[in-house]
Design a protein around this motif. Structure first.
Motif, PDB file in Angstrom:
ATOM      1  N   ASP A 271       3.978  -1.400   8.579  1.00 34.71           N
ATOM      2  CA  ASP A 271       3.851  -0.001   8.199  1.00 34.71           C
ATOM      3  C   ASP A 271       5.232   0.620   8.056  1.00 34.71           C
ATOM      4  O   ASP A 271       6.167   0.257   8.767  1.00 34.71           O
ATOM      5  CB  ASP A 271       3.042   0.738   9.259  1.00 34.71           C
TER       6      ASP A 271
ATOM      7  N   VAL B  61       0.864  -1.183   0.000  1.00 36.85           N
ATOM      8  CA  VAL B  61       0.000   0.000   0.000  1.00 36.85           C
ATOM      9  C   VAL B  61       0.898   1.229   0.000  1.00 36.85           C
ATOM     10  O   VAL B  61       1.698   1.415   0.914  1.00 36.85           O
ATOM     11  CB  VAL B  61      -0.928   0.016   1.234  1.00 36.85           C
ATOM     12  N   GLN B  62       0.762   2.049  -1.026  1.00 32.24           N
ATOM     13  CA  GLN B  62       1.582   3.252  -1.136  1.00 32.24           C
ATOM     14  C   GLN B  62       0.686   4.478  -1.147  1.00 32.24           C
ATOM     15  O   GLN B  62      -0.349   4.504  -1.813  1.00 32.24           O
ATOM     16  CB  GLN B  62       2.431   3.214  -2.412  1.00 32.24           C
ATOM     17  N   GLY B  63       1.099   5.490  -0.400  1.00 37.29           N
ATOM     18  CA  GLY B  63       0.325   6.724  -0.379  1.00 37.29           C
ATOM     19  C   GLY B  63       0.902   7.693   0.625  1.00 37.29           C
ATOM     20  O   GLY B  63       1.726   7.324   1.471  1.00 37.29           O
TER      21      GLY B  63
ATOM     22  N   HIS C 190       5.055   5.546   2.599  1.00 37.90           N
ATOM     23  CA  HIS C 190       4.801   6.802   1.897  1.00 37.90           C
ATOM     24  C   HIS C 190       5.963   7.124   0.964  1.00 37.90           C
ATOM     25  O   HIS C 190       5.912   8.112   0.229  1.00 37.90           O
ATOM     26  CB  HIS C 190       4.626   7.950   2.900  1.00 37.90           C
TER      27      HIS C 190
ATOM     28  N   ALA D  55       3.227  -1.217   3.885  1.00 39.39           N
ATOM     29  CA  ALA D  55       2.809   0.130   3.499  1.00 39.39           C
ATOM     30  C   ALA D  55       3.975   1.086   3.609  1.00 39.39           C
ATOM     31  O   ALA D  55       4.886   0.895   4.430  1.00 39.39           O
ATOM     32  CB  ALA D  55       1.653   0.605   4.377  1.00 39.39           C
TER      33      ALA D  55
ATOM     34  N   ARG E 222      -2.773   2.076  -4.218  1.00 41.42           N
ATOM     35  CA  ARG E 222      -2.347   3.451  -3.940  1.00 41.42           C
ATOM     36  C   ARG E 222      -3.477   4.206  -3.245  1.00 41.42           C
ATOM     37  O   ARG E 222      -4.594   4.268  -3.766  1.00 41.42           O
ATOM     38  CB  ARG E 222      -1.960   4.168  -5.231  1.00 41.42           C
ATOM     39  N   THR E 223      -3.185   4.784  -2.081  1.00 47.09           N
ATOM     40  CA  THR E 223      -4.175   5.614  -1.392  1.00 47.09           C
ATOM     41  C   THR E 223      -3.977   7.060  -1.829  1.00 47.09           C
ATOM     42  O   THR E 223      -2.869   7.586  -1.762  1.00 47.09           O
ATOM     43  CB  THR E 223      -4.020   5.496   0.137  1.00 47.09           C
TER      44      THR E 223
ATOM     45  N   LYS F  34      -3.603   4.184   4.995  1.00 49.13           N
ATOM     46  CA  LYS F  34      -2.967   2.940   4.545  1.00 49.13           C
ATOM     47  C   LYS F  34      -3.287   1.767   5.481  1.00 49.13           C
ATOM     48  O   LYS F  34      -3.494   0.643   5.034  1.00 49.13           O
ATOM     49  CB  LYS F  34      -1.453   3.141   4.415  1.00 49.13           C
TER      50      LYS F  34
END
Length: 416
Positions: A269, A196-198, A311, A309, A337-338, A204
């Motif tokens: 995370d 999960v990328q954002g 950023h 996850a 992607r968030t 996330k």
């Protein structure tokens, strides 16, 4: 799960109900209507949560929406009737469902009709109504006004169209958020690793929890570890566990987060902050399913699904050698992607409403002035949804006992 015989021994309280729906607005309207009729109401976002509530304490009636995020309606009804044949099941569209019938079913049907009659309001009670000013002075107010003045049927149509994709964890109907829900549905039923990328504060961990909730591992543990929050020297022991005496202060052996998540999901995370040496050990676990506790030689097997996850741009870091490329490809089998919050005007309005309702459960409800809402829409939101929640909580406190948040109570930078 409780058996039918066990449940028969428990007498449900009169005028007690569970509202089963992924639509928070629908649940709120029906809950308020039932509360006026002196019903005690619990809310469930899906079928599994409803069955869990019934196991804990059966009720007189279950009100069931026409769509659930985690179970097919027919599958839910079959399981419900097998386990709880004495509970009245009322469908939100008033079609016949369960065999049992409460003597107070007409009250439930009346509450449903009331809820449908009030559908379409931006805020459902007077203190929460947005009072639009005359000429719009703040840039961006027209976008917010358009959302409020859009015909109710049009807004309801949009909500229905989005309901088939949106998950209850996520508020808003922006296409980017609906794509997040779609991807979660596609991958949840598999054991595929997910990355999960954002940006920071964009939800996330909510994505990771939704993947776990919709997976076959949902009955086992969801374990989270923030790789950036633990000192490098302790991160390996936290992840893999350690034997007694493995290092100074290790007065007894301890299971690591991977073992704790056996059979379930491990959420890592800020994986981009994991040291390179530890990345190699994590990669070996992903390849073999075996780990070694710090200070021990015997391998331990664990069946864990990894959701990571970050950023940070992991693909670029892998290309630069700052992150192991082989681990990146192992983690990024499926990418979600968030999106950032900035620019999602309609979602900012919906998120504001949802968070004010949440705050209103702890104290008297507050509405928000149109100028204050426009100020939120125009902000850049570098901290995304998390920042919005903090700004609203601060404004709630600054509004003191007043029933409405005004523009001057919306503060973005207390140090400025």
């Amino acid at each position: 799960m409780a058996t039918t015989a066990t449940m028969a021994q428990q007498r449900p309280a009169a005028r007690s109900a569970i509202l089963a729906s992924a639509d928070v607005s629908f649940r709120r309207r029906v809950r308020d209507a039932l509360a006026d009729l002196r019903w005690q109401v619990r809310e469930a976002a899906g079928g599994a949560e409803t069955l869990a509530f019934l196991d804990a304490a059966p009720v007189e009636t279950v009100v069931l929406d026409s769509w659930l995020p985690d179970l097919e309606i027919r599958e839910f009804v079959a399981e419900f009737e097998r386990l709880h044949p004495g509970v009245d099941l009322v469908m939100a569209d008033a079609t016949e469902a369960g065999a049992a019938r409460s003597p107070r079913r007409n009250e439930v049907l009346h509450a449903l009709r009331r809820a449908q009659a009030t559908d379409g309001a931006i805020w459902n009670t007077a203190p929460r109504e947005v009072e639009w000013p005359g000429p719009a002075k703040a840039a961006g107010l027209e976008a917010v006004r358009a959302e409020g003045e859009r015909p109710a049927a049009t807004r309801a149509g949009l909500s229905c169209a989005a309901a088939g994709l949106a998950l209850p964890e996520f508020v808003g109907t922006d296409a980017s958020m609906l794509e997040v829900s779609r991807r979660i549905r596609l991958v949840a039923g598999r054991d595929t690793s997910v990355l999960v990328q954002g940006p920071t504060g964009s939800g996330k961990e909510l994505v990771a929890r939704a993947v776990h909730r919709l997976s076959e591992r949902s009955t086992r543990r969801f374990v989270a570890l923030n790789c950036a929050a633990i000192p490098e020297g302790l991160l390996e022991a936290e992840l893999f566990g350690h034997a007694r005496g493995a290092f100074t202060g290790a007065v007894q052996g301890r299971m690591g987060r991977i073992e704790a998540a056996d059979g379930g999901t491990l959420f890592l995370d800020e994986i981009g902050d994991m040291p390179l040496a530890l990345q190699a050990k994590l990669l070996r676990f992903l390849q073999t399913g075996e780990l070694q506790r710090v200070g021990e030689n015997e391998p331990v097997r664990a069946d864990v699904r990894i959701v990571a996850a970050t950023h940070r741009p992991l693909a670029r870091l892998a290309g630069e050698g700052a992150f192991r490329a082989d681990l990146y490809y192992r983690l990024a089998v499926f990418l979600i992607r968030t999106p950032a919050l900035a620019g999602r005007s309609a979602d900012i309005v919906e998120l504001t409403r949802a968070h004010l309702e949440k705050l209103g459960r702890r104290s008297a409800a507050k509405g928000i002035a149109a100028e204050a809402l426009a100020k939120l829409v125009n902000h850049g939101w570098p901290g995304n949804v998390r920042e919005l929640e903090h700004v609203l909580e601060r404004a709630w406190i600054l509004a003191e006992d007043r029933p409405r948040i005004e523009a001057e109570e919306i503060e973005f930078d207390l140090t400025a």
